[in-house]
Design a protein around this motif. Structure first.
Motif, short mmCIF file in Angstrom:
data_model
loop_
_atom_site.label_atom_id
_atom_site.label_comp_id
_atom_site.label_asym_id
_atom_site.label_seq_id
_atom_site.Cartn_x
_atom_site.Cartn_y
_atom_site.Cartn_z
N VAL A 510 0.87 -1.18 0.00
CA VAL A 510 0.00 0.00 0.00
C VAL A 510 0.90 1.23 0.00
CG1 VAL A 510 -1.80 1.28 1.24
CG2 VAL A 510 -1.80 -1.24 1.25
N THR A 514 -1.10 6.74 1.57
CA THR A 514 -2.33 6.13 2.10
C THR A 514 -2.10 5.61 3.52
OG1 THR A 514 -3.08 5.50 -0.11
CG2 THR A 514 -4.04 4.30 1.75
N GLN A 517 -2.07 8.44 5.93
CA GLN A 517 -3.43 8.95 6.14
C GLN A 517 -4.22 8.02 7.06
OE1 GLN A 517 -5.76 9.18 2.55
NE2 GLN A 517 -7.68 9.21 3.71
N LEU A 518 -4.10 6.73 6.80
CA LEU A 518 -4.82 5.75 7.63
C LEU A 518 -4.30 5.77 9.06
CD1 LEU A 518 -5.05 2.77 5.11
CD2 LEU A 518 -6.91 4.29 5.83
N SER A 564 -6.23 -0.66 5.77
CA SER A 564 -6.05 -0.62 4.31
C SER A 564 -7.10 -1.46 3.60
CB SER A 564 -4.65 -1.09 3.95
OG SER A 564 -4.46 -2.45 4.30
N ASN A 567 -10.47 0.42 3.87
CA ASN A 567 -10.34 1.64 3.06
C ASN A 567 -10.59 1.36 1.58
OD1 ASN A 567 -9.51 4.52 2.84
ND2 ASN A 567 -7.84 3.65 1.63
N GLN A 568 -10.28 0.12 1.16
CA GLN A 568 -10.51 -0.25 -0.24
C GLN A 568 -11.87 -0.93 -0.44
OE1 GLN A 568 -7.05 -2.80 -0.68
NE2 GLN A 568 -8.30 -4.66 -0.62
#
Length: 892
Positions: A510, A514, A517-518, A564, A567-568
């Motif tokens: 990832v 990202t 941010q996560l 992650s 998030n997807q």
């Protein structure tokens, strides 16, 4: 002192006698007194309190309370005509009171003669349906039950059409069994004979469910009667059922297959009220093991439906009486029913009570009056019903399913019947129950009993004969027909998933932005939230590790994997004992406000933004039912990550039936894939036999045909990638993850941000040690790697390479061979493990490593032992050091 107080009782008695002889012989004031006394004595019955209205109310309550004891519900036992505890004299009432009118409270007849009140009570509670419900402590539920029961006298006004459908289903059920008996002589089928009423009962339940706007029913049941249910309720092609009596290969079974009475099926039934999907879960012979699996399947469907999922999808479990009372899985599953992470809006339980378990009678099978008594732990209503009275069963079914929809709670129907044959068709029941089976031999078929009733009501014999003739023709035609191609409805949701396992690497990295941010989202709390000070410090430390790109520990790597994924748009479910915090205090997925106790789950917030779910639940203290539930959940969610976590890996053996019969073998037996993931904390730290080993060897013993993935990840990055890989590959297999304990905070067990942003899960991890001058290669897996690494550093053994096998199964032989290739001139190969010699990976890897390197590797580890670990921390440390010393010692 008054004049009255100054006289004696004897004087008053003398004056009274004088008054009776001559009223004028006593003073006027005493005449008035004695006149009033006589008047009172003449009307004392009118002045005394009347206890009988209260007695009537007590009688009503007692009928509701114990009427089921006197109900006529056993086909093999004459009905009780005398009800001692319900006799009038028990309440101080008399025959003369029968014509007297009484006012009642909360009864269907507000005011009626006692005779009519008793008539209603006896019809409602003492006929062929015994309703047990007064143990329920909630007045609203009790009132609902007695009002519905008493309004109909517990007997529905069944239409002629429903009566005909009932006899039709009874005749089909009976004909089906007799046909199998004639055509497949001596073959096991676990017939429904003696309990044929189950078929019209289920038929009505399915139609009633459609009427109540239920869209799906998921059914779990044992082997007895399963073929009959498949034929008459699921309408599975008869030719396919008959072919299974012949040969699995001819039926084109995928995998090893299973016996015909274990298989599941899904179909749709169409009614005037609408279409309903019904599914029968595949299950093993282990009775009741399928119960939590069904609950998990239902919950998964409910979670993904728009609207009120609990009202749209219903679990229906069919049990035997001996199993319901005897199997602990029943109690565990019942206990799930009102828990937030596992509730399904109420389960409808049907108990087929044939009054025997194999050869064991009720008095040897349970310590309670009823097989259903365990269900009282839920304060569930229980309907005890005569198995030869299909109309009483229809009444019970209607009330039960309406109760479930109204109160979202479990409800029990017990159909008391019998088993016409032995445990199977080759068994001789007269060996052990001669008296019972003499009664059964002479007992008429349920279909014949109901036919007689309907003939008296005006039905024609010709109507019944037409049904039998038509079904006979259908059966005969199917016997000579080819197999009907089936398009499994269940597998449609798995159509994009490949059946074939592959070692092809899957990119699971990832990008850095990202992840940053996560990380910020994971570690930022709502302004009004007050965390524990240590939690606040932990969150700060985690985010700092990510932003600096260094020292990402296990908990952080795991959290980023989950974040992650959601998030997807990939939903994640994690459940187990203490899973929100983590047994070893490493996760903290759900935080609790120090001032208000309010919960906050950052991962759920991230998931909601991506229109998916993140659910983490602390489970009840059970392994079997909870793992079964999560397995069932995973079967319905091929694109989700579903994880069950053991408190300690050792404790998973409490769920061994689920592991053996479902997780390891469902694909081979029933063509049912699953991506269930199991977290099993494992590692030897001197905590004794029950807190050290997750039994790696047992999972490896279950491995064959690439049926599972068994991994022992050695870094947070490896965990990150293997969790992401689980939902990114083209295939799905159960993922067994041996998670660490001591490594959760081990300073060397960390990863960099770069480890997460690129690459993939590595089944084999090589060593940076140059092969030149290497005298020995140590192969290992898991925590022992860090001990070996420290020993090598401390003792400067720079001529020993350490290779990690992070995926034990399927063993990536080509990658391992490639990793070992540079060391081919090394003369020594050791396998090092901290587990006992008859545990861990040794027995499984030994022949494979020998074949791969061409020589027998030297074993270094604990000796063989009946117990996984010693109880003494001192001895543990000595053993552990001995392993390290031997791993690097020069061979003699």
């Amino acid at each position: 002192m008054s004049r009255v107080e100054n006289v004696s009782p004897q004087w008053i008695e003398a004056q009274y006698q004088a008054y009776k002889n001559d009223p004028q012989s006593v003073p006027d004031e005493w005449q008035s007194f004695f006149k009033g006394f006589d008047l009172g004595m003449e009307n004392r019955d009118l002045l005394a309190p009347d206890h009988k209205p209260a007695a009537v109310q007590s009688m009503i309550r007692r009928y509701r309370d114990i009427g089921h004891i006197y109900a006529c519900v056993d086909p093999l036992t004459p009905c009780k005509l005398d009800h001692p505890l319900l006799n009038l004299s028990e309440f101080g009432l008399e025959e003369a009171d029968l014509q007297r009118t009484f006012a009642t409270d909360s009864f269907i007849l507000p005011e009626a003669p006692l005779k009519d009140i008793i008539d209603v009570l006896q019809q409602t509670y003492c006929r062929s349906l015994g309703l047990e419900f007064m143990h329920i402590p909630i007045p609203e539920e009790r009132k609902w039950l007695h009002q519905h029961a008493e309004a109909s006298r517990n007997r529905s006004d069944i239409s002629r059409g429903r009566k005909f459908q009932t006899i039709k289903m009874l005749l089909r059920a009976t004909k089906f069994e007799s046909f199998l008996h004639r055509k497949f002589v001596g073959q096991k089928r676990f017939s429904l004979e003696g309990a044929e009423s189950l078929i019209p009962l289920l038929d009505h339940l399915v139609e009633k469910a459609a009427e109540l706007s239920i869209q799906q029913i998921v059914i779990g049941m044992p082997h007895r009667g399963r073929l009959n249910v498949l034929a008459n309720i699921f309408e599975k092609p008869l030719e396919n059922i008959f072919t299974e009596f012949s040969d699995n290969e001819r039926y084109q079974i995928v995998g090893e297959g299973d016996v015909k009475y274990h298989k599941g099926y899904t179909t749709y039934r169409q009614f005037i009220q609408g279409r309903i999907r019904i599914s029968l879960a595949s299950n093993p012979s282990h009775l009741e093991a399928v119960d939590p699996v069904v609950e998990g399947k239902v919950r998964a469907r409910q979670d993904r439906l728009e609207g009120d999922g609990q009202q749209l999808v219903m679990p229906l479990l069919i049990h035997g009486d001996a199993a319901f009372a005897g199997q602990g899985m029943v109690t565990e599953t019942l206990n799930l029913s009102q828990l937030a992470g596992y509730k399904t809006g109420g389960t409808l339980h049907l108990i087929v009570n044939n009054q025997i378990g194999f050869t064991t009678t009720p008095e040897d099978a349970r310590s309670t009056p009823y097989a259903t008594d365990v269900a009282k732990m839920l304060n569930a209503p229980i309907f005890h019903v005569h198995g030869d009275d299909p109309e009483a069963l229809i009444q019970a079914a209607s009330m039960a399913i309406e109760y479930r929809q109204q109160f979202r709670k479990d409800v029990i129907i017990e159909m008391i019947c019998y088993r016409r044959h032995g445990h199977n068709e080759g068994d001789e029941p007269f060996f052990t129950q001669p008296l019972m089976y003499e009664k059964i031999r002479n007992h008429p078929l349920t279909a014949d009993i109901y036919k007689t009733q309907l003939l008296l009501e005006g039905f024609k014999e010709e109507e019944f004969q037409e049904v039998e003739d038509a079904f006979d023709k259908l059966l005969e035609a199917a016997l000579d027909s080819n197999v009907c191609p089936l398009h499994e409805i269940f597998l449609k949701q798995w159509s994009h998933i490949s059946r074939e396992f592959s070692f092809d690497p899957v990119a699971t990295g990832v990008d850095e932005a990202t992840l940053n941010q996560l990380s910020a989202q994971l570690t930022t709390l709502p302004k009004e939230f007050t965390p524990h000070r240590k939690i606040a410090a932990l969150l700060k430390k985690r985010h700092q590790a990510v932003t600096e790109g260094q020292a990402i520990d296990w908990g952080t790597g795991e959290a980023l994997a989950f974040a992650s994924l959601v998030n997807q748009g990939t939903s994640v479910r994690l459940s187990g004992q203490d899973s929100r915090r983590g047994t070893f205090n490493h996760r903290h997925a759900t935080l609790y406000d120090n001032k208000t106790g309010e919960e906050y789950t950052a991962l759920a917030q991230i998931a909601s933004q991506a229109d998916c779910r993140f659910d983490v639940f602390n489970s009840m203290l059970s392994e079997a039912a909870v793992l079964g539930f999560d397995y069932g959940y995973s079967v319905e969610t091929p694109d989700d990550l579903t994880i069950w976590e053991a408190q300690f890996g050792d404790f998973a053996n409490g769920a061994q039936v689920i592991i053996d019969q479902f997780i390891a073998s469902s694909l081979a037996k029933w063509d049912r894939p699953t991506g269930i993931t199991m977290f099993l904390p494992h590692g030897y730290e001197g905590q004794g036999p029950e807190h050290s080993s997750a039994r790696i060897e047992r999972y490896l013993q279950l491995c064959a045909g690439n049926n599972m993935q068994v991994v022992n990840p050695s870094t947070p990055a490896q965990l990150f990638h293997v969790l992401r890989r689980q939902v990114s590959t083209k295939y799905r297999r159960p993922l067994i993850v041996f998670t660490p304990k001591a490594l959760l905070r081990h300073p060397a067990c960390v990863s960099t941000l770069k480890d997460l942003t690129s690459g993939h899960f590595k089944e084999i991890i090589g060593d940076d040690l140059k092969p030149e001058g290497c005298r020995r290669v140590l192969l290992c897996s898991g925590k022992i790697y860090y001990d070996l690494l420290q020993q090598r550093s401390d003792c400067k053994h720079e001529d020993v390479a350490i290779i990690r096998i992070d995926q034990l199964y399927p063993l990536h032989k080509e990658l391992l061979k490639k990793t070992l290739e540079p060391y081919k001139d090394s003369v020594e190969y050791f396998w090092v493990q901290e587990e006992i010699a008859n545990g861990g990976g040794w027995d499984y890897l030994r022949p494979r490593l020998r074949d791969l390197i061409g020589t027998e590797p030297v074993y270094v580890g604990r000796k063989r032992s009946a117990s996984t670990a010693v109880g003494s921390h001192r001895i543990h440390k000595k053993e552990q050091q001995d392993i390290l010393d031997r791993a690097f010692a020069t061979l003699k």
